[in-house]
Design a protein around this motif. Sequence first.
Motif, PDB file in Angstrom:
ATOM      1  N   UNK A  16     106.167  80.897  33.701  1.00  0.00           N
ATOM      2  CA  UNK A  16     107.170  80.433  34.661  1.00  0.00           C
ATOM      3  C   UNK A  16     106.529  79.623  35.788  1.00  0.00           C
ATOM      4  N   UNK A  17     107.099  78.435  36.040  1.00  0.00           N
ATOM      5  CA  UNK A  17     106.629  77.562  37.107  1.00  0.00           C
ATOM      6  C   UNK A  17     107.825  76.889  37.761  1.00  0.00           C
ATOM      7  N   UNK A  18     107.578  76.195  38.863  1.00  0.00           N
ATOM      8  CA  UNK A  18     108.645  75.626  39.668  1.00  0.00           C
ATOM      9  C   UNK A  18     109.186  74.307  39.185  1.00  0.00           C
ATOM     10  N   UNK A  19     108.933  73.244  39.921  1.00  0.00           N
ATOM     11  CA  UNK A  19     109.618  71.976  39.698  1.00  0.00           C
ATOM     12  C   UNK A  19     109.254  71.349  38.361  1.00  0.00           C
ATOM     13  N   UNK A  37     112.754  71.347  45.627  1.00  0.00           N
ATOM     14  CA  UNK A  37     113.135  71.707  46.999  1.00  0.00           C
ATOM     15  C   UNK A  37     113.123  73.219  47.201  1.00  0.00           C
ATOM     16  N   UNK A  38     113.575  73.957  46.200  1.00  0.00           N
ATOM     17  CA  UNK A  38     113.631  75.416  46.334  1.00  0.00           C
ATOM     18  C   UNK A  38     112.236  75.996  46.544  1.00  0.00           C
ATOM     19  N   UNK A  39     111.250  75.497  45.796  1.00  0.00           N
ATOM     20  CA  UNK A  39     109.874  75.986  45.954  1.00  0.00           C
ATOM     21  C   UNK A  39     109.289  75.536  47.290  1.00  0.00           C
ATOM     22  N   UNK A  84     105.551  72.458  43.656  1.00  0.00           N
ATOM     23  CA  UNK A  84     106.497  71.389  43.950  1.00  0.00           C
ATOM     24  C   UNK A  84     105.705  70.095  44.075  1.00  0.00           C
ATOM     25  N   UNK A  85     106.374  68.955  44.105  1.00  0.00           N
ATOM     26  CA  UNK A  85     105.640  67.705  43.943  1.00  0.00           C
ATOM     27  C   UNK A  85     106.363  66.535  44.599  1.00  0.00           C
ATOM     28  N   UNK A  86     105.647  65.419  44.672  1.00  0.00           N
ATOM     29  CA  UNK A  86     106.179  64.127  45.103  1.00  0.00           C
ATOM     30  C   UNK A  86     105.920  63.136  43.968  1.00  0.00           C
ATOM     31  N   UNK A  87     106.940  62.381  43.578  1.00  0.00           N
ATOM     32  CA  UNK A  87     106.820  61.460  42.439  1.00  0.00           C
ATOM     33  C   UNK A  87     106.991  60.010  42.879  1.00  0.00           C
ATOM     34  N   UNK A  88     106.055  59.160  42.493  1.00  0.00           N
ATOM     35  CA  UNK A  88     106.158  57.717  42.744  1.00  0.00           C
ATOM     36  C   UNK A  88     105.683  57.002  41.484  1.00  0.00           C
TER      37      UNK A  88
END
Length: 259
Positions: free
Chosen positions: A176-179, A82-84, A93-97
């Motif tokens: 360094x990376x986000x989610x 969410x922060x990214x 950032x991503x969506x997971x299913x």
Amino acid sequence: MNDVELAAAAARAAADVLLSLRTGTATGTALGDAGDAAAQRAIAALLAEHRPDDAVLSEEAADDHARLTADRVWIVDPLDGTKEYRAGDRHDWAVHVALWERRSGGRAGDAVGDATGGDLTVAAVGLPALGEVVVTDPAPVVPPVPDGPLRVAVSRSRAPEVSRAAAAALDGVLVPLGSAGYKTLAVVRGEADAYVHAGGMHQWDSAAPVAVARAAGLHTSRLDGSPLVYNAADTWLPDLVVCRPELAARVLAAVRPGA
């Protein structure tokens, strides 16, 4: 739609609403909250329409524990990072299913690899800012290791000691990376060679990315080398290793508790 097509469609539906909101007037916490809610609705609607009898475990919905006796459980993070996402200019950032399915005679929370347990079978990870959805079938192909030092994906805000230990064992560098999902997909996409996490996360933070990583032939486990277990009653997962298989022995030797 088959299961992988449904997972991909759900990830795309969430991506569409998230990107649309990102171009609107909401910012900061309000944007993050709106994105969480809208992506949850988009995914939940598709699952309810096409797999109404399946259980769902989602970060953005109450867990009624019906999943613990279900044979099919969708594990969902509508917005990972969410922060990214609300930063506006970041893509990590991503969506997971993901879909977890019980083996015949299995019990919820049985270890992966146990003949009576369950396992992740299908997944899609959306990378909305890149316009990509990565699925388990067809399995992604991990690019060759590029020239230069090996790379260990790490949180932008803090680098846990296990990440430093893994980088040292590989004579590598921290990236360094986000989610959490994006860091796992960074290994799949060849942006990193390993991702090591300690300090805890929930099952929805890693289920879909781990399923995609496995499909790509990558190593996935806990820090002690034991299997990652999904659809357990407790959603907490303390740690995680994802890496190229040829690096697994070196990474695990460096990060195993007590090493």
